[in-house]
Design a protein around this motif. Sequence first.
Motif, mmCIF file in Angstrom:
data_model
loop_
_atom_site.group_PDB
_atom_site.id
_atom_site.type_symbol
_atom_site.label_atom_id
_atom_site.label_comp_id
_atom_site.label_asym_id
_atom_site.label_seq_id
_atom_site.Cartn_x
_atom_site.Cartn_y
_atom_site.Cartn_z
ATOM 1 N N LEU A 47 -5.026 -18.000 17.575
ATOM 2 C CA LEU A 47 -4.602 -18.049 16.180
ATOM 3 C C LEU A 47 -4.923 -16.705 15.538
ATOM 4 O O LEU A 47 -6.088 -16.394 15.263
ATOM 5 N N ASN A 48 -3.889 -15.907 15.331
ATOM 6 C CA ASN A 48 -4.053 -14.535 14.854
ATOM 7 C C ASN A 48 -4.110 -14.443 13.339
ATOM 8 O O ASN A 48 -3.612 -15.326 12.630
ATOM 9 N N ARG A 49 -4.716 -13.337 12.870
ATOM 10 C CA ARG A 49 -4.702 -12.971 11.443
ATOM 11 C C ARG A 49 -5.297 -14.054 10.560
ATOM 12 O O ARG A 49 -4.776 -14.406 9.510
ATOM 13 N N VAL A 50 -6.401 -14.592 11.029
ATOM 14 C CA VAL A 50 -7.105 -15.627 10.265
ATOM 15 C C VAL A 50 -8.061 -14.952 9.290
ATOM 16 O O VAL A 50 -8.751 -14.003 9.630
ATOM 17 N N HIS A 51 -8.077 -15.442 8.064
ATOM 18 C CA HIS A 51 -8.945 -14.866 7.040
ATOM 19 C C HIS A 51 -10.274 -15.620 6.953
ATOM 20 O O HIS A 51 -10.322 -16.836 7.160
ATOM 21 N N GLY A 52 -11.319 -14.888 6.664
ATOM 22 C CA GLY A 52 -12.645 -15.462 6.492
ATOM 23 C C GLY A 52 -13.336 -14.818 5.298
ATOM 24 O O GLY A 52 -12.804 -13.904 4.669
ATOM 25 N N SER A 53 -14.523 -15.279 4.989
ATOM 26 C CA SER A 53 -15.287 -14.727 3.867
ATOM 27 C C SER A 53 -16.773 -14.875 4.148
ATOM 28 O O SER A 53 -17.212 -15.898 4.681
ATOM 29 N N GLY A 54 -17.523 -13.837 3.772
ATOM 30 C CA GLY A 54 -18.973 -13.901 3.898
ATOM 31 C C GLY A 54 -19.632 -14.574 2.711
ATOM 32 O O GLY A 54 -20.853 -14.696 2.663
ATOM 33 N N ALA A 55 -18.812 -14.985 1.740
ATOM 34 C CA ALA A 55 -19.358 -15.631 0.537
ATOM 35 C C ALA A 55 -18.662 -16.957 0.310
ATOM 36 O O ALA A 55 -18.292 -17.309 -0.812
ATOM 37 N N ASP A 56 -18.484 -17.715 1.388
ATOM 38 C CA ASP A 56 -17.731 -18.948 1.254
ATOM 39 C C ASP A 56 -18.525 -20.073 0.596
ATOM 40 O O ASP A 56 -18.002 -21.168 0.388
ATOM 41 N N GLN A 57 -19.814 -19.794 0.252
ATOM 42 C CA GLN A 57 -20.568 -20.804 -0.500
ATOM 43 C C GLN A 57 -20.002 -20.963 -1.912
ATOM 44 O O GLN A 57 -20.148 -22.011 -2.538
ATOM 45 N N LEU A 58 -19.357 -19.884 -2.414
ATOM 46 C CA LEU A 58 -18.768 -19.925 -3.744
ATOM 47 C C LEU A 58 -17.320 -20.374 -3.614
ATOM 48 O O LEU A 58 -16.471 -19.634 -3.114
ATOM 49 N N SER A 59 -17.031 -21.590 -4.054
ATOM 50 C CA SER A 59 -15.687 -22.138 -3.900
ATOM 51 C C SER A 59 -14.713 -21.457 -4.849
ATOM 52 O O SER A 59 -15.104 -20.796 -5.822
ATOM 53 N N ALA A 114 -8.267 -11.336 10.807
ATOM 54 C CA ALA A 114 -7.276 -10.351 10.391
ATOM 55 C C ALA A 114 -7.927 -8.988 10.212
ATOM 56 O O ALA A 114 -9.037 -8.873 9.696
ATOM 57 N N LEU A 115 -7.244 -7.965 10.677
ATOM 58 C CA LEU A 115 -7.705 -6.590 10.475
ATOM 59 C C LEU A 115 -7.145 -6.056 9.161
ATOM 60 O O LEU A 115 -6.091 -6.505 8.701
ATOM 61 N N PRO A 116 -7.820 -5.085 8.549
ATOM 62 C CA PRO A 116 -7.321 -4.552 7.277
ATOM 63 C C PRO A 116 -6.030 -3.764 7.411
ATOM 64 O O PRO A 116 -5.326 -3.556 6.432
ATOM 65 N N GLY A 117 -5.679 -3.294 8.612
ATOM 66 C CA GLY A 117 -4.455 -2.524 8.812
ATOM 67 C C GLY A 117 -3.817 -2.827 10.142
ATOM 68 O O GLY A 117 -4.275 -3.697 10.892
ATOM 69 N N ASP A 118 -2.729 -2.127 10.445
ATOM 70 C CA ASP A 118 -2.025 -2.329 11.708
ATOM 71 C C ASP A 118 -2.812 -1.721 12.868
ATOM 72 O O ASP A 118 -3.592 -0.781 12.691
ATOM 73 N N VAL A 119 -2.566 -2.258 14.059
ATOM 74 C CA VAL A 119 -3.168 -1.715 15.273
ATOM 75 C C VAL A 119 -2.254 -0.615 15.806
ATOM 76 O O VAL A 119 -1.073 -0.853 16.066
ATOM 77 N N HIS A 120 -2.793 0.594 15.968
ATOM 78 C CA HIS A 120 -1.961 1.710 16.407
ATOM 79 C C HIS A 120 -2.636 2.577 17.462
ATOM 80 O O HIS A 120 -2.113 3.619 17.821
ATOM 81 N N ASP A 121 -3.801 2.133 17.968
ATOM 82 C CA ASP A 121 -4.468 2.934 18.992
ATOM 83 C C ASP A 121 -5.384 2.042 19.822
ATOM 84 O O ASP A 121 -5.507 0.834 19.581
ATOM 85 N N LEU A 122 -6.038 2.656 20.830
ATOM 86 C CA LEU A 122 -6.915 1.891 21.708
ATOM 87 C C LEU A 122 -8.097 1.296 20.956
ATOM 88 O O LEU A 122 -8.551 0.195 21.283
ATOM 89 N N ALA A 123 -8.595 2.033 19.961
ATOM 90 C CA ALA A 123 -9.722 1.500 19.182
ATOM 91 C C ALA A 123 -9.328 0.194 18.496
ATOM 92 O O ALA A 123 -10.103 -0.765 18.450
#
Length: 426
Positions: free
Chosen positions: A294-306, A400-409
């Motif tokens: 399942l690609n491009r899934v969003h998460g949050s480090g502050a999910d205690q705050l609804s 999900a990454l903040p941008g497109d993948v365009h290199d080995l990194a």
Amino acid sequence: MSEGVDTVGLDSPPRLVVDGLLDDPGTRIIVCCGAGGVGKTTTAAALGVRAAERGRKAVVLTIDPARRLAQSMGIDSLDNTPREVGGVGSDGGGLHAMMLDMKRTFDEIVEAHADAERARAILANPFYQSLSAGFAGTQEYMAMEKLGQLRARDDWDLIIVDTPPSRSALDFLDAPKRLGSFLDGKFIRVLMAPAKVGGRAGMKFLNVGMSIMTGTLSKLMGASLLKDVQTFVAAMDTMFGGFRTRADATFRLLQAPGTAFLVVAAPEPDALREAAYFVERLAAEKMPLAGLVLNRVHGSGADQLSAERALAAAENLEDGGIVDQESGKAGLRDPADDGSPETDNGNPSDPSDSSTVVDGITAGLLRLHAERMQVIAREQRTRDRFTSLHPEVAVAEVAALPGDVHDLAGLRAIGERLAAGVPAGA
């Protein structure tokens, strides 16, 4: 417990352990499939990079016409020949990549299974040229032909296939058999019959048979269809059985224990609907499913705050309900003592002004957080609908990454997220 699967609790689907799948020497073929635009090519490339750096000799076969795979791997271009990817691999591992050229693959089949004179006649035939360049199902069929070729060479211990972009994920399974049936079926035999009967009887038979079939094919081939088809069928007559045989052999290869299917999807209703259809079809065809990516899934480090609490706090700030501005003005201290902002003349500015600015920024951030939490909740509901229908399917969620993948990194970053199996902040 099966290889590459980790159970995480009764309320959650089993977790797909990608590294376990890649490290298993019994895994010889990984097929990435799913709807278009869900990240199959990136997933296939990231798996190839990670496998090579974990000691596997891997090759990635892509059918992506955008050529993003070549760019991300630092290769000028990809073609029908596997090319080594530099700077990837450890402990004897390595990575090659290639992009399917379906016409060239078809040409290779003809050259390998016909003598030189007959091969030249076939390759020059207009019907063959149209068939090999764009007949429905040719791309999917040739992808499986190339897979069979790579497997027969035995130069790699892991082949990763990025399946063709299709209107429906099911086309990938249907097309090889469909094209094989066409080339080895009654349809072609009827077209060839006049040439074998000959004379006026043959022409009479031809007119009756072709009156039904010529309509559709003539749109594809033009007025000279009949002559081209007869020449093509006459030249390839001895090869027709081979197409069916190879199609059947490849289908059996896809069912073999060394093959693992990964269904790739995004956390969106249409993509997961396609994924569900594919899971059901794989089961019906008895093909080994490793799990869902399942690609491009969003998460949050502050999910205690609804989202609800964040929106309520933002509204309070914007309405002045949290800070009492009037009482806040009383008893002002010297800015030198408390660090309050100053005007250009060195005199204290109105603290209510700076407080309003801070409150506005905070309210905006709270609203952004609320939107993020709403997206996360929507994706979770969509995933839960899929897992409720298919609770046995192992899942790896890729943040999900903040941008497109365009290199080995970028591919390595995707590989790490695949291995983690859960979105960042979850």
